[in-house]
Design an enzyme around this catalytic site. Structure first.
Site, PDB file in Angstrom:
ATOM      1  N   ARG A  25      42.187  22.659  -5.425  1.00 24.37           N
ATOM      2  CA  ARG A  25      42.584  23.322  -4.618  1.00 24.37           C
ATOM      3  C   ARG A  25      43.759  21.879  -5.568  1.00 24.37           C
ATOM      4  O   ARG A  25      44.821  22.049  -6.899  1.00 24.37           O
ATOM      5  CB  ARG A  25      43.211  23.379  -3.432  1.00 24.37           C
ATOM      6  CG  ARG A  25      44.264  23.888  -2.967  1.00 24.37           C
ATOM      7  CD  ARG A  25      45.505  23.408  -2.832  1.00 24.37           C
ATOM      8  NE  ARG A  25      45.710  22.219  -2.639  1.00 24.37           N
ATOM      9  CZ  ARG A  25      46.619  20.811  -1.781  1.00 24.37           C
ATOM     10  NH1 ARG A  25      47.807  21.567  -2.969  1.00 24.37           N
ATOM     11  NH2 ARG A  25      46.754  20.600  -1.270  1.00 24.37           N
ATOM     12  N   ASP A  26      44.327  21.316  -4.808  1.00 19.17           N
ATOM     13  CA  ASP A  26      44.670  19.781  -5.131  1.00 19.17           C
ATOM     14  C   ASP A  26      44.772  19.620  -6.697  1.00 19.17           C
ATOM     15  O   ASP A  26      45.908  18.985  -7.714  1.00 19.17           O
ATOM     16  CB  ASP A  26      44.972  18.896  -3.801  1.00 19.17           C
ATOM     17  CG  ASP A  26      46.412  17.875  -3.836  1.00 19.17           C
ATOM     18  OD1 ASP A  26      46.887  18.366  -5.516  1.00 19.17           O
ATOM     19  OD2 ASP A  26      46.516  17.078  -3.585  1.00 19.17           O
ATOM     20  N   HIS A 219      47.120   9.565  -2.489  1.00 17.47           N
ATOM     21  CA  HIS A 219      47.121   9.541  -3.964  1.00 17.47           C
ATOM     22  C   HIS A 219      47.356   8.291  -3.766  1.00 17.47           C
ATOM     23  O   HIS A 219      47.332   7.436  -3.350  1.00 17.47           O
ATOM     24  CB  HIS A 219      48.303  10.817  -3.878  1.00 17.47           C
ATOM     25  CG  HIS A 219      47.811  12.067  -3.924  1.00 17.47           C
ATOM     26  ND1 HIS A 219      48.047  13.108  -4.973  1.00 17.47           N
ATOM     27  CD2 HIS A 219      48.646  12.801  -3.102  1.00 17.47           C
ATOM     28  CE1 HIS A 219      47.581  14.451  -4.160  1.00 17.47           C
ATOM     29  NE2 HIS A 219      47.487  14.508  -3.335  1.00 17.47           N
ATOM     30  N   CYS A 250      51.199  17.392  -6.484  1.00 23.44           N
ATOM     31  CA  CYS A 250      52.200  18.208  -6.394  1.00 23.44           C
ATOM     32  C   CYS A 250      52.686  18.369  -7.220  1.00 23.44           C
ATOM     33  O   CYS A 250      53.424  17.540  -7.694  1.00 23.44           O
ATOM     34  CB  CYS A 250      52.484  17.545  -5.045  1.00 23.44           C
ATOM     35  SG  CYS A 250      53.665  18.686  -4.542  1.00 23.44           S
TER      36      CYS A 250
END
Length: 320
Positions: A25-26, A219, A250
Site C-alpha cells: 500500500r504505502d 517515515h 504519501c
C-alpha cells in the site's frame, strides 16, 4: 455502531514487536509505474513466508487519484492466509468501506489527518468533516463484523500547517476511540518528526487514553525513523508500520520520502532483545525481489550490504 471487539495480538506482550509491512500500500502508492497484481501477490506471500503476520495490502480510494491501488479488491480476493495473518486495507469514507466489505476485507484501517491542510489534500475536507464521514464508514464496517483500526496522519508535523499540537491529536484520538477502534496508529507522514516529537505526542495520547493500544507509522525523510522507533520502544510502543527496503510515501504530502524499512526495523528490534517472528534472511530475499522489480537501489540501510545482518548476541533481557 461500534466496531467489533479486538482479539489479543502478539504485540500485547512486552517482549514482542508486531510489525505491519505496508509495502503493497504505502510502498507502492507513490511509484510512478503501477505494479502488476501478480507481482504484489508474489511479494505478499514472500513477506508472509518470512514470518510477518500483518500486512497492509491496499486502499479503497478513487483509482483516478491513486491508480496504483485500483486492484485492491483483487488482492483481497487472491490473498487468503487464513487465521495466520492479518491483511489490512485502508479506507477514507463510507464508499471505501462499502467497497472493502464487498471485496471481503477482514481488517480495515480508517485514516484521518490531524491537520486541516493535509486533510484537504488527502481527503478533500478539513479534519472534523473527514471524521464525520468516517462515522458512516464505521457503521458499514461494524455491520459487516469487520474489525477496525485507525491512523492519524500528520500526527507530528504537516507539510502545509507545520507542527501539530498534541492537544489536537488527543482530541482526534478521543473521537476515533469512540468508534470502538482496536488500535490507534500515529503517523509521521512527512518523516520530519524527532524523538522529542514522538515522546511528547505519544505521552499525551497515552495519558488521555491509557487503555487504547498505540502504534507508530514512521517515515524516514530526514533520517530520523530509527531514532524515533527507538524512542517509541522506550515508551512501550510495540506496534510499528514499515516497508521492506524503505520505499513509499504519501502522494499528497510534498517532500515525503519512504517508510522506515522493515529490514532495518527488524534488525533494530532483534539487537534490542525483542522478538518479531521475522526471519532476516528470508526478508532479504523479498527485498532483493523488490529491488529487481523496481529497477533501482532501495533506501534501507541494510540494502547497501550484500548479506543478511549479523545475528544479535544472546542477552538476558531487553536493552529498553
Amino acid at each position: 455502531m461500534r466496531a467489533p471487539e479486538p482479539a489479543v495480538e502478539p504485540a500485547d506482550r512486552a517482549d514482542r514487536v508486531l510489525i505491519t509491512d505496508v509495502l503493497l500500500r504505502d510502498g507502492f502508492q507513490i511509484e510512478p509505474a503501477v505494479v502488476p497484481t501478480a507481482d504484489k501477490v508474489r511479494l505478499a506471500h514472500g513477506l508472509l513466508d518470512a514470518g510477518l503476520t500483518s500486512l497492509e495490502i491496499g486502499s479503497f480510494v478513487h483509482p483516478d487519484k491513486v491508480p496504483q491501488m485500483a486492484d485492491t479488491d483483487r488482492l483481497v480476493a487472491e490473498l487468503r492466509p487464513g487465521e495466520s495473518a492479518t491483511l489490512h486495507t485502508l479506507v477514507l469514507n463510507e464508499r471505501g468501506a462499502r467497497r472493502a466489505v464487498a471485496a471481503g476485507a477482514r481488517a480495515v484501517r480508517l485514516v484521518v489527518s490531524a491537520s486541516d491542510g493535509h486533510s484537504r489534500a488527502n481527503a478533500g475536507a478539513p479534519t472534523h468533516a473527514a471524521v464525520d464521514r468516517l462515522a458512516a464508514a464505521v457503521d458499514v464496517l461494524g455491520g459487516a463484523g469487520v474489525p477496525v483500526e485507525a491512523t492519524i496522519a500528520t500526527a507530528f508535523l504537516c507539510p502545509f500547517d507545520g507542527e501539530t499540537s498534541p492537544d489536537r491529536v488527543v482530541e482526534l484520538a478521543r473521537r476515533l476511540a469512540a468508534f470502538g477502534i482496536r488500535v490507534l496508529h500515529l503517523a509521521d507522514t512527512i518523516g520530519a518528526a524527532s524523538p522529542w516529537h514522538v515522546h511528547r505526542t505519544v505521552s499525551a495520547v497515552r495519558d488521555a487514553l491509557p487503555e487504547l493500544p498505540l502504534g507508530l507509522h514512521l517515515h524516514n525523510t530526514y533520517g530520523m525513523a530509527s531514532a524515533n522507533a527507538w524512542e517509541a520502544l522506550r515508551l512501550g510502543i510495540r506496534r510499528f508500520d514499515a516497508a521492506v527496503g524503505g520505499i513509499g510515501g504519501c502522494p499528497f504530502a510534498p517532500g515525503a520520502a519512504g517508510n522506515i524499512a522493515t529490514d532495518d526495523l527488524v534488525n533494530l528490534c532483534h539487537h534490542a532483545g525483542f522478538a518479531t517472528g521475522v526471519d532476516p534472511g528470508r526478508l532479504v530475499a523479498v527485498r532483493d525481489e523488490v529491488r529487481t522489480l523496481l529497477g533501482r537501489r532501495l533506501d534501507s540501510a541494510l540494502s547497501a550490504v550484500p548479506a543478511a545482518p549479523v545475528p544479535p548476541r544472546v542477552r538476558e533481557g531487553r536493552t529498553v
